[in-house]
Each structure stands twice: as structure tokens, then as C-alpha cells.
Scaffold this motif. Structure first.
Motif, short mmCIF file in Angstrom:
data_model
loop_
_atom_site.label_atom_id
_atom_site.label_comp_id
_atom_site.label_asym_id
_atom_site.label_seq_id
_atom_site.Cartn_x
_atom_site.Cartn_y
_atom_site.Cartn_z
N VAL A 8 -49.56 -54.03 -34.45
CA VAL A 8 -50.83 -53.64 -33.84
C VAL A 8 -50.62 -53.54 -32.33
N ARG A 9 -51.48 -52.78 -31.66
CA ARG A 9 -51.35 -52.61 -30.20
C ARG A 9 -51.58 -53.93 -29.49
N THR A 10 -50.82 -54.14 -28.41
CA THR A 10 -51.07 -55.30 -27.55
C THR A 10 -52.15 -54.91 -26.53
N ALA A 11 -52.75 -55.92 -25.92
CA ALA A 11 -53.69 -55.62 -24.83
C ALA A 11 -52.87 -55.16 -23.63
N ASP A 12 -53.37 -54.17 -22.88
CA ASP A 12 -52.66 -53.64 -21.72
C ASP A 12 -53.07 -54.41 -20.47
N ILE A 13 -52.14 -55.19 -19.95
CA ILE A 13 -52.43 -56.07 -18.80
C ILE A 13 -52.90 -55.24 -17.60
N LEU A 14 -52.12 -54.19 -17.30
CA LEU A 14 -52.41 -53.37 -16.12
C LEU A 14 -53.77 -52.68 -16.25
N ALA A 15 -54.02 -52.07 -17.40
CA ALA A 15 -55.29 -51.36 -17.60
C ALA A 15 -56.46 -52.35 -17.58
N ASP A 16 -56.26 -53.54 -18.16
CA ASP A 16 -57.35 -54.53 -18.16
C ASP A 16 -57.64 -55.01 -16.74
N LEU A 17 -56.57 -55.15 -15.93
CA LEU A 17 -56.78 -55.53 -14.52
C LEU A 17 -57.54 -54.44 -13.78
N GLY A 18 -57.17 -53.18 -14.08
CA GLY A 18 -57.79 -52.04 -13.40
C GLY A 18 -59.28 -51.96 -13.63
N ALA A 19 -59.74 -52.51 -14.77
CA ALA A 19 -61.16 -52.43 -15.13
C ALA A 19 -61.88 -53.76 -14.92
N HIS A 20 -61.20 -54.76 -14.36
CA HIS A 20 -61.76 -56.12 -14.29
C HIS A 20 -62.51 -56.35 -12.98
N ALA A 21 -63.50 -57.24 -13.06
CA ALA A 21 -64.28 -57.57 -11.86
C ALA A 21 -63.38 -58.18 -10.78
N LEU A 22 -62.34 -58.90 -11.19
CA LEU A 22 -61.42 -59.52 -10.22
C LEU A 22 -60.21 -58.63 -9.95
N ARG A 23 -60.37 -57.31 -10.12
CA ARG A 23 -59.24 -56.40 -9.88
C ARG A 23 -58.62 -56.67 -8.51
N PRO A 24 -57.29 -56.96 -8.46
CA PRO A 24 -56.64 -57.11 -7.16
C PRO A 24 -56.80 -55.82 -6.35
N ARG A 25 -56.88 -55.96 -5.02
CA ARG A 25 -57.10 -54.78 -4.18
C ARG A 25 -55.96 -53.79 -4.30
N ARG A 26 -54.73 -54.30 -4.44
CA ARG A 26 -53.57 -53.41 -4.63
C ARG A 26 -52.98 -53.64 -6.02
N LEU A 27 -53.06 -52.62 -6.84
CA LEU A 27 -52.60 -52.71 -8.22
C LEU A 27 -51.43 -51.75 -8.38
N VAL A 28 -50.28 -52.30 -8.74
CA VAL A 28 -49.05 -51.50 -8.81
C VAL A 28 -48.44 -51.62 -10.20
N GLY A 29 -48.25 -50.48 -10.85
CA GLY A 29 -47.58 -50.48 -12.14
C GLY A 29 -46.23 -49.81 -12.03
N PHE A 30 -45.41 -50.01 -13.03
CA PHE A 30 -44.14 -49.29 -13.14
C PHE A 30 -44.26 -48.33 -14.32
N ALA A 31 -43.39 -47.37 -14.37
CA ALA A 31 -43.31 -46.49 -15.54
C ALA A 31 -41.84 -46.28 -15.86
N ALA A 32 -41.46 -46.64 -17.05
CA ALA A 32 -40.07 -46.46 -17.49
C ALA A 32 -40.05 -45.23 -18.39
N GLU A 33 -39.37 -44.18 -17.93
CA GLU A 33 -39.43 -42.90 -18.65
C GLU A 33 -38.03 -42.31 -18.81
N THR A 34 -37.86 -41.55 -19.88
CA THR A 34 -36.60 -40.82 -20.05
C THR A 34 -36.73 -39.37 -19.55
N GLY A 35 -37.93 -38.92 -19.27
CA GLY A 35 -38.14 -37.56 -18.77
C GLY A 35 -39.55 -37.40 -18.25
N ASP A 36 -39.83 -36.27 -17.57
CA ASP A 36 -41.14 -35.95 -16.99
C ASP A 36 -41.77 -37.15 -16.27
N LEU A 37 -41.00 -37.73 -15.33
CA LEU A 37 -41.47 -38.89 -14.56
C LEU A 37 -42.84 -38.63 -13.94
#
Ligand code: PMT
Length: 214
Positions: free
Chosen positions: A120-149
Motif C-alpha cells: 500500500v502507498r506510504t504517507a508522503d512526508i514532503l507533501a504532508d509538510l507542504g500542506a501542514h499548518a506548521l509548514r517550514p518556511r523553506r521546504l526542500v525536496g530531492f528527486a531521484a530520476e533516471t531521465g527527464d529531470l
């Protein structure tokens, strides 16, 4: 000049998560934790109060960093949210997108030629932070990709409501998982910037320069 981060609280995630199938098996990935540990170390050197939420890795805790060890995506989610409020979250962890629906109490025995593990899908930490009342002012994610970065990174920027996405190429030597070095293309809503190739320890400082530029 290197900006001081004194007075800021920064939460960093690093490493893989392990999703247990039974008492001896799990679903995992090849993240060594190096990228996230380098970011945590660089932020602490600049005076930030750093909480490093680490999946199962074999790395020393950087000086001055408060480390919280976790195993699964659910534990990482809980530990990150327990560390709030924070001024910034930098999500370098390779968090599992799926976890087995149930953990078998006993070791699975060989039966038949195939094995199906329902996940089953896990909860997405980054997306949940992005929508949260306590969203940090600077939110930085990574993306690990094999193509179309660019395509995938810009999609994550919008979908997860983050300020920066640091995209790296995976599946080739010299960058991404496990390697000492990396190359990042950092995307934000109206710009982008390439960093490296260089040691992850060096890139970590350059990423902080970008994220805390103003
Ligand atoms: O650890 P190393 O060996 O040094 O390797 C570094 C790295 C390649 C792991 C790192 O640079 C990196 O790219 N980390 C993110 C890997 C990843 O899982 O990417 P993603 O595209 O699947 O996820 C995008 C973002 O969402 C990431 O910030 C991830 O932490 C976050 N996410 C994903 C799933 C989830 N359930 N919760 C999340 O927060």
C-alpha cells in the motif's frame, strides 16, 4: 561568503527506509545516507540547530547534530513531524513509496514458483509538510530520476508544494545513490541552477547557499 544559519532550526532526512515483509526480509533501496548527512553536517557547521532523521545507514553522526534513527517510512514521517516547528526541512531520504499491507509474524516459507506481496502507498512526508499548518518556511525536496529531470522535478515542485527540488540522476556511476559524488540541478518556481559534479560534502554547502540566499 557563507551565510550563517545561527538561530535556525533545520530538519534533514537521510538514507533509505526499510519496509518489513516478515521478521527477516524487507523492501529497501540503495541510499547510503551520504547526501543527507552532508547537508546536516554543513548546516550544523553554519550554526543551525539540526535534527537529522536517519534511516538505516552506517554513518557517523556529524558533530553538533541531533540524530533520530528510524527504520520505516511511517517512523520517518512521525519523527519528522515530531521535530516541528522548524525553519526548514530538507528531504534527502529515499523514502519507500509502498509498504507491505501486513508484516508476516513468521518467516514466509517457500510455496509455489511466485510470491506476491501486496503493498500500500506510504504517507508522503514532503507533501504532508507542504500542506501542514506548521509548514517550514523553506521546504526542500530531492528527486531521484533516471531521465527527464526537469519534467519530474517541476511536477514535484508543484504537486508537493515545496520551494526547491534538488534533482539528481540515478542509475549511473558517479552520482545519486551510494556514490561519494553527485550532480544536482536545483529547481524553484522561477529558476534553476546546476551544481557539480562534485563531492556531496561540497554540494551540501552550495545547496544551503541557494536555499538560504534571502
Ligand atoms: O543517500 P545517498 O546514497 O547519498 O543518495 C542520495 C539520494 C540519491 C538518495 C538523494 O540525493 C535523493 O535523491 N533523495 C531522494 C530520493 C527519492 O526518494 O526521490 P523521490 O523522487 O522518490 O522522492 C521525491 C521527494 O519526496 C524526496 O525528497 C523524498 O524524500 C520525498 N518523499 C518521497 C516519498 C515519501 N513517502 N515521502 C517523501 O517525503
Amino acid at each position: 561568503m557563507t551565510a550563517t544559519l545561527a538561530g535556525l532550526r533545520i530538519v534533514v532526512s537521510a538514507g533509505p527506509t526499510y519496509e518489513d515483509i516478515d521478521p527477516v526480509r524487507f523492501l529497501g533501496n540503495r541510499s547510503s545516507g551520504r547526501m543527507g548527512f552532508a547537508v546536516a553536517a554543513a548546516a550544523a557547521r553554519r550554526g543551525a540547530d539540526v535534527v537529522l532523521v536517519a534511516g538505516p545507514v552506517h554513518l557517523e553522526t556529524p558533530p553538533g547534530v541531533q540524530r533520530v534513527d528510524v527504520r520505516s517510512a511511517a517512523q520517518m514521517h512521525a519523527a519528522v513531524f515530531a521535530a516541528l516547528p522548524a525553519d526548514a526541512y530538507i528531504g534527502a531520504a529515499a523514502v519507500a513509496d509502498y509498504t507491505p499491507r501486513a508484516v508476516a509474524a513468521d518467516k514466509l516459507k517457500k510455496r509455489g514458483d511466485t510470491l506476491v506481496v501486496e503493498c500500500v502507498r506510504t504517507a508522503d512526508i514532503l507533501a504532508d509538510l507542504g500542506a501542514h499548518a506548521l509548514r517550514p518556511r523553506r521546504l526542500v525536496g530531492f528527486a531521484a530520476e533516471t531521465g527527464d529531470l526537469a519534467g519530474y522535478a517541476r511536477d514535484k515542485l508543484v504537486r508537493k508544494r515545496v520551494d526547491f527540488i534538488a534533482a539528481n540522476r540515478v542509475g549511473q556511476p558517479g552520482s545519486g545513490f551510494e556514490s561519494e559524488d553527485n550532480a544536482l540541478t536545483v529547481y524553484w518556481p522561477d529558476g534553476e541552477c546546476s551544481l557539480g559534479p562534485a563531492a556531496k560534502t561540497l554540494l551540501a554547502g552550495q545547496l544551503l547557499d541557494l536555499v538560504f540566499a534571502n
